[in-house]
Structure formats: C-alpha cells, structure tokens
Enzyme design. Sequence first.
Site, mmCIF file in Angstrom:
data_model
loop_
_atom_site.group_PDB
_atom_site.id
_atom_site.type_symbol
_atom_site.label_atom_id
_atom_site.label_comp_id
_atom_site.label_asym_id
_atom_site.label_seq_id
_atom_site.Cartn_x
_atom_site.Cartn_y
_atom_site.Cartn_z
ATOM 1 N N ASN A 87 2.855 4.167 29.933
ATOM 2 C CA ASN A 87 1.452 4.187 30.616
ATOM 3 C C ASN A 87 1.262 4.647 31.772
ATOM 4 O OD1 ASN A 87 -1.189 2.672 31.210
ATOM 5 N ND2 ASN A 87 -0.239 1.748 32.639
ATOM 6 N N TYR A 148 -5.736 17.721 34.144
ATOM 7 C CA TYR A 148 -5.704 16.560 33.595
ATOM 8 C C TYR A 148 -6.109 16.442 32.292
ATOM 9 C CZ TYR A 148 -6.581 11.489 33.201
ATOM 10 O OH TYR A 148 -6.533 10.159 32.750
ATOM 11 N N THR A 183 -9.889 0.350 37.946
ATOM 12 C CA THR A 183 -8.626 0.363 38.298
ATOM 13 C C THR A 183 -8.362 1.206 39.897
ATOM 14 O OG1 THR A 183 -7.997 2.360 37.177
ATOM 15 C CG2 THR A 183 -7.692 0.401 36.067
#
Length: 245
Positions: A87, A148, A183
């Site tokens: 992760n 990304y 998050t």
Amino acid sequence: MKDKIVLITGATSGIGKATAIKFGRHGAKVVISGRREAEGQAVVETIAAQGGEALFVQTDVANEEQLKALVAKTVETYGGLDIAFNNAGVEHIEATREDYQRLFDINVWGVLSAMKYEIPAMLNRGGGSIVNTSSVAGHIGMSGAGLYIATKHAVEGLTKSAALEYAKAGIRVNAVAPAAIETEMVDRFAGREGTEERAGLAAMHPIGRMGKSEEIADAVFYLASEASTFVTGISLTVDGGWLAQ
C-alpha cells in the site's frame, strides 16, 4: 482471517492503517510497516486494545534490503506469510529528475521489490494473496499529474503480470484502485475540510463525496479473503462512480 499472517506496507496512516485494524479485528496476525515509528506503534497498540496481535517494522519501501528484512522478520516472528497488502505510495510532485526517481522508487519499485520477497514466502505456505494499491489514476490520464499517473499504470501492469505468472502456484495478485479518499495525502494537495479545492474534488465523484479509508479496507479484505478465491489479475475500483463518467 483467524491466525492468517498479514503484511501491510504504508500502514501508519490512512488506508493502510484502516486495513491493518480491520485484519487485526478479524483475528489475523498483522505486520505493520512504514517510515514513521511512533505512528506505527500507535497502530499496533490500537490492534492490541481490540484483542488482536500486531508487530511494527520500520521500513522504507524504496530500499530493497529493508523490504527483504521486513519479509524475513515476518516469517521469523509468525512462521510464514499468507497475505500482503502493498500500500505504500506517494502523490504527484514536480516533474524533475529527482522527483521522478522518488515517485518510481516508492510507487513502482516498492511494489515490485515487495512482491519479489513476498512471493517465495507464500510459495512456502502453498499459496497466498497479494493486493497492490493502484488508483483510478492507473486507468485514466490526468492533466498535470503525468508522473503519478505513470506510476499507477505501472502498478496495474505489474499486478496483472504477477497474477499470470503465479496463478497455477496458488498465489492470487490483485489491485485496489481508489479515487479520492479522506487521508493525509488528500489533505496535502487539496487542503483540509472547508477549502474550495477539497469541495471541488469531492464533487468529482458521482456519489457526492470522497471515500473513507475503511471503505478501501473492506475491498482489500475481500480480495485477500476466501470470498474471492476465483479472482486474480483484476483492479477493483472503489471510486464513488468516478470511472463510470
């Protein structure tokens, strides 16, 4: 998940933390890794307070030797490895050579190196399940975030290739592909609650909000469990309808 041995990278916050707590609550022995020791130990304490068992091993996934040591510590402590959730990752940064190297070292090399050591440990157990964190960014293009986007497309490819290579050996390899999740990572590039950027990001999801870490943990739990024994090589999008647009 009773007594299953689970390894999670990037488990000190967000999706990794929520997933570690979920596995611990269901009886798994959880090895938590990340770069931040205090936060990692706090996750261990949370799992222990709920009656679970966990261990923190400080690890930088960009460092292959540390990943090798992480898997070795898992096997040494608990006797093997059944499930791995790769992760750890970082978000988009500027398109310089240095930033390119950092993004690919963590988001791509970290996943590849982790599987390099996780798979032999699982073969020794007769099989296992690996889940890699991808993103909706692994399925689309996105203006201004090319690096990304490229890393997450790479994760998708690695996942499918590893799934094919080890399908007959009893190791399932899948990816989970979230959209924007509440998050620390989202806080860094969209600001905290109340900003226009954050409201705009939430509005991009047809469901009308961003996701929660626990919702991604549920998806990972499914992919790792015996409820998905005929599932391998997929990317499970958990995106509030983002990719349906």
